[in-house]
Design an enzyme around this catalytic site. Structure first.
Site, PDB file in Angstrom:
ATOM      1  N   HIS A 482       0.834  -1.201   0.000  1.00 10.61           N
ATOM      2  CA  HIS A 482       0.000   0.000   0.000  1.00 10.61           C
ATOM      3  C   HIS A 482       0.878   1.264   0.000  1.00 10.61           C
ATOM      4  O   HIS A 482       0.726   2.139  -0.852  1.00 10.61           O
ATOM      5  CB  HIS A 482      -0.912  -0.021   1.237  1.00 10.61           C
ATOM      6  CG  HIS A 482      -1.812   1.163   1.356  1.00 10.61           C
ATOM      7  ND1 HIS A 482      -3.128   1.134   0.967  1.00 10.61           N
ATOM      8  CD2 HIS A 482      -1.600   2.434   1.808  1.00 10.61           C
ATOM      9  CE1 HIS A 482      -3.685   2.306   1.171  1.00 10.61           C
ATOM     10  NE2 HIS A 482      -2.767   3.119   1.682  1.00 10.61           N
ATOM     11  N   GLU A 483       1.785   1.333   0.944  1.00  9.13           N
ATOM     12  CA  GLU A 483       2.617   2.537   1.053  1.00  9.13           C
ATOM     13  C   GLU A 483       3.556   2.663  -0.143  1.00  9.13           C
ATOM     14  O   GLU A 483       3.878   3.765  -0.573  1.00  9.13           O
ATOM     15  CB  GLU A 483       3.396   2.547   2.372  1.00  9.13           C
ATOM     16  CG  GLU A 483       2.526   2.572   3.631  1.00  9.13           C
ATOM     17  CD  GLU A 483       1.492   3.706   3.647  1.00  9.13           C
ATOM     18  OE1 GLU A 483       1.732   4.753   3.011  1.00  9.13           O
ATOM     19  OE2 GLU A 483       0.435   3.534   4.288  1.00  9.13           O
ATOM     20  N   HIS A 486       1.699   4.408  -2.817  1.00  9.54           N
ATOM     21  CA  HIS A 486       1.759   5.872  -2.639  1.00  9.54           C
ATOM     22  C   HIS A 486       3.121   6.392  -3.101  1.00  9.54           C
ATOM     23  O   HIS A 486       3.219   7.448  -3.733  1.00  9.54           O
ATOM     24  CB  HIS A 486       1.583   6.235  -1.160  1.00  9.54           C
ATOM     25  CG  HIS A 486       0.173   6.192  -0.656  1.00  9.54           C
ATOM     26  ND1 HIS A 486      -0.868   6.857  -1.269  1.00  9.54           N
ATOM     27  CD2 HIS A 486      -0.373   5.584   0.439  1.00  9.54           C
ATOM     28  CE1 HIS A 486      -1.994   6.661  -0.579  1.00  9.54           C
ATOM     29  NE2 HIS A 486      -1.718   5.885   0.456  1.00  9.54           N
ATOM     30  N   HIS A 489       3.295   6.775  -6.706  1.00  5.55           N
ATOM     31  CA  HIS A 489       2.515   7.950  -7.116  1.00  5.55           C
ATOM     32  C   HIS A 489       3.399   9.201  -7.049  1.00  5.55           C
ATOM     33  O   HIS A 489       3.319  10.090  -7.899  1.00  5.55           O
ATOM     34  CB  HIS A 489       1.304   8.085  -6.185  1.00  5.55           C
ATOM     35  CG  HIS A 489       0.190   8.932  -6.717  1.00  5.55           C
ATOM     36  ND1 HIS A 489      -0.866   9.319  -5.923  1.00  5.55           N
ATOM     37  CD2 HIS A 489      -0.039   9.481  -7.929  1.00  5.55           C
ATOM     38  CE1 HIS A 489      -1.702  10.059  -6.637  1.00  5.55           C
ATOM     39  NE2 HIS A 489      -1.221  10.176  -7.858  1.00  5.55           N
TER      40      HIS A 489
HETATM   41 ZN    ZN Z   1      -3.060   5.171   1.994  1.00  4.40          ZN
END
Ligand code: ZN
Length: 694
Positions: A482-483, A486, A489
């Site tokens: 998940h991180e 990010h 991104h």
């Molecule tokens: Zn998040």
């Protein structure tokens, strides 16, 4: 500060002129005491930049106003980049003291800027004439976002209205603080002290020992305490065989925020809802929900209600089936009562154990942290053609931090990635991505054309004893992916202007890149290659994966009912006009909304109004609790684009994903960005299937 060397100002140059390897700050040359004078100077320099823009005698142009605003405060950006990362990942008393001092100063600083009338007039004039400026799409969007952020802060209001807005904001801030402190006090004060042996029936040993410790802390040595911290109350409700005690504890748990006259959150909610409606009206919106949603992907309360309504009906039907299973078990156990809210967790655990027997300890030996970090890198390489080169010789703010140079397919450096994976006392709990510096392509004073991002992932894994691998749970592995989503991104960002780079997107869009990336963790070829037993090297058995997959759909009727009802109540409160919001009784309002929805009697809202901190302790998720589900729709639908090709790494789909989602930052409207990637708007089908609600 422009044109003047930092060393001539008496400041430590290391804080603004990052001279470490790979463009990192030279951390060892920076002392804690350097930050305060640096912030003082940086804030002054930023205001000087702003005044120069506002007082420019030339006609406003995109370049001399909007681009100049993007460039303003270069030193502040650098100082903040180092400081806020350290206060999260490696703090101490001195940094914390400065943090407390800075918070109100910074909020004053930024409100001075948005209330600067000559500055706003320039922005407003450009916005009014935007069709004649010949801007490209990204510049046009930046102009619109800049103008909107002024408007949303009240730049267009009369002096009297601005004063009223400031008053409302201040009052809302203190109501929010009071709200969360009341909940905290209710949570920490309550304890159900258990004295008899029979009171512990059914509880696992680990829970019994935490309850013993909690009792001792409260001066009840030798007894056991049920407290309202989630780590105790939830397992207690799950495992306790004592229905009477479950009922007592459950009732205390759901009454947080309304148990005592001096800590009653209900009047605070009423006032908050009223003031938010008034604020929205001042700013020209019909309701606070419209104000909050205006700059999101959902855009309107109707769009949010559509999604929540679709899920609601299906979740309620599924929950009714689940309740029937529970009733059956209750009858089999020889009891004669309906399923009450304090029975749900208890009996659903029995159903789960019977149907999907497996536990975390079976999975853990296959999940080695080092292998999973490799898996995340490998996934990014396969999808986006980027690669990671580790630099063992580069030191940062802590020896545990790993440094990677990130190279694009053409071999050029496109980012620097820091991995800070282990817990330590100087680190805040949780897991997050943040940046030391964001991506942009604006040339600076020294003629450098833009900058590449420096991104960090911070986690709190426990180190293993020397010579042993760090093993993590499946949840931890998901957090890692998940991180890293990010982080990608931030790293793949490819825009011109800093304020719309990387993760600078709306709240209901920002979790798409992260939640989407989680899907690759459970792709078979990734698990076969990277989820290997730390002793035998064997891949995780298919049988175990099948069990995990089946269990993931269990009890989802319950979970979606408790979530969706909370999200719908949040929306209902904030859809009120100022007239409707005058003098509401929050609890009867909540009851009316739930009655209209047909809330099942066996389940309560995940967060009842008097302790709904997401929504009432500050602005954060007000009229925004839905966004967790919104992101869920997006990531499930987006991953399906790969599934439809039959290849989780399909090149053409990955190219579109990179271009329109990971690289685009806030440079396009999120809905348009999504359509450009997917060819259509998202539908909730994939989410409903994932949740077992299809
Ligand atoms: Zn998040």
């Amino acid at each position: 500060m422009a044109g003047q060397a930092l060393s001539e100002t008496g400041l430590n140059p290391a804080i603004g002129e990052w001279s470490g390897p790979l463009g990192l700050p030279a951390f060892s040359a920076i002392k804690d005491s350097d930050f305060e004078p640096a912030f003082d100077a940086a804030l002054r320099a930023h205001l000087a930049d702003i005044d120069a823009i506002a007082e420019n005698s030339q006609v406003p142009t995109f370049e001399n106003t909007i681009v100049a605003l993007e460039r303003a405060g270069a030193l502040l950006t650098k100082v903040s980049g180092i400081f806020w990362n350290l206060t999260g990942a490696h703090t101490n008393d001195a940094l914390q003291a400065l943090e407390r001092k800075l918070s109100p100063e910074l909020s004053r600083h930024y409100s001075t800027i948005v209330m600067n009338r000559p500055l706003f007039e320039r922005v407003d004039r450009l916005y009014e004439n935007r069709d004649t400026l010949g801007l490209d799409a990204e510049a046009d969007r930046l102009l619109e976002l800049t103008w909107k952020s002024f408007i949303r802060s009240g730049a267009k209001l009369s002096d009297a209205d601005q004063a009223r807005l400031a008053e409302i904001n201040e009052r809302l801030a203190s109501l929010g603080t009071q709200f969360s402190q009341n909940v905290l006090a209710d949570e920490s004060e309550y304890a159900l002290i258990l004295e008899a042996e029979g009171d512990l029936a059914g509880l696992p040993d680990t829970l019994v020992s935490s309850m013993a410790a909690a009792a001792a802390e409260r001066g009840h040595d030798g007894n056991h305490a049920v407290t309202l911290s989630r780590s105790i109350i939830e397992p207690f409700l799950t495992f306790s065989e004592r229905r009477d005690l479950r009922e007592t504890a459950f009732k205390a748990w759901v009454a947080r925020g309304e148990t005592s006259a001096e800590r009653d959150n209900r009047p605070l909610v009423a006032e908050t809802v009223r003031l938010r409606a008034e604020k929205a009206a001042l700013l020209g919106y019909d309701s606070f929900a419209q104000f909050k949603l205006d700059d999101t992907m959902a855009k309107t309360p109707e769009a949010v209600r559509d999604l929540l309504g679709t899920v609601w009906e299906k979740a309620r039907n599924r929950a009714a089936e689940e309740a029937a299973d529970l009733s059956e078990l209750i009858a089999e156990a020889g009891h004669n009562h309906a399923v009450a809210p304090w029975d749900w967790r208890h009996y659903s655990e029995k159903v789960r154990a019977a149907r999907y027997a497996f536990n975390d300890t079976e999975v853990k030996p296959y999940l080695q942290l080092e292998k999973l970090i490799e898996a995340a890198f490998h996934t990014a390489e396969k999808l986006f053609g980027i690669s990671f080169r580790k630099h063992d010789d580069v030191r940062t703010y802590h020896p545990d931090v790993r440094v990677f140079e990130v190279l694009d397919a053409n071999g050029e450096r496109m980012a620097v990635f820091l991995g800070d994976y282990f817990a330590r006392p100087s680190k805040r709990s949780g897991a997050w991505m943040s940046q030391f510096q964001g991506q942009h392509k604006l040339a600076n004073d020294s003629g450098e054309a833009g900058q590449t991002p420096i991104v960090v992932n911070v986690m709190n894994f426990a180190k293993a004893p020397a010579g042993e691998p760090v093993l993590i749970t499946m949840d931890d592995a998901r957090t890692l992916f998940h991180e890293f989503g990010h982080a990608l991104h931030g790293m793949l960002s490819d825009v011109t202007y800093p304020s719309i780079a990387g993760t600078s997107v709306s709240r209901d869009f920002v979790e798409l890149p992260s939640q989407l990336f989680e899907h690759w963790l459970t792709v078979p070829q990734i698990l076969q290659q990277f989820a290997v037993h730390h002793r035998t090297g064997e891949s995780i058995p298919q049988e175990l994966l099948d069990k995990m997959k089946a269990a993931a759909k269990f009890n989802k009727g319950f979970a979606n009912v408790e979530f969706t009802s909370s999200a719908l109540v949040d929306m209902a409160f904030h859809a009120l006009t100022p007239e409707q919001a005058t003098d509401i009784d929050p609890m009867s309002f909540q009851s009316e909304v739930l009655a209209e929805l047909g809330m099942p009697t066996e389940i309560v809202m995940r967060h009842a109004t008097p302790h709904f901190g997401h929504v009432f302790s500050g602005d954060g998720y007000s009229a925004g609790y839905y966004s967790y589900m919104w992101s869920g729709v997006l990531d499930a639908d987006a991953f399906r684009a790969f599934e439809e090709t039959g290849d989780p790494f399909d090149g053409a789909t990955a190219d579109k994903l990179r271009r329109h989602i990971y690289a685009a930052g806030g440079s396009t409207d999120p809905e348009e960005a999504y359509i450009a990637f997917r060819g259509r708007l998202p539908t909730p089908d994939a989410l409903l299937e994932k949740e077992g609600l299809a």
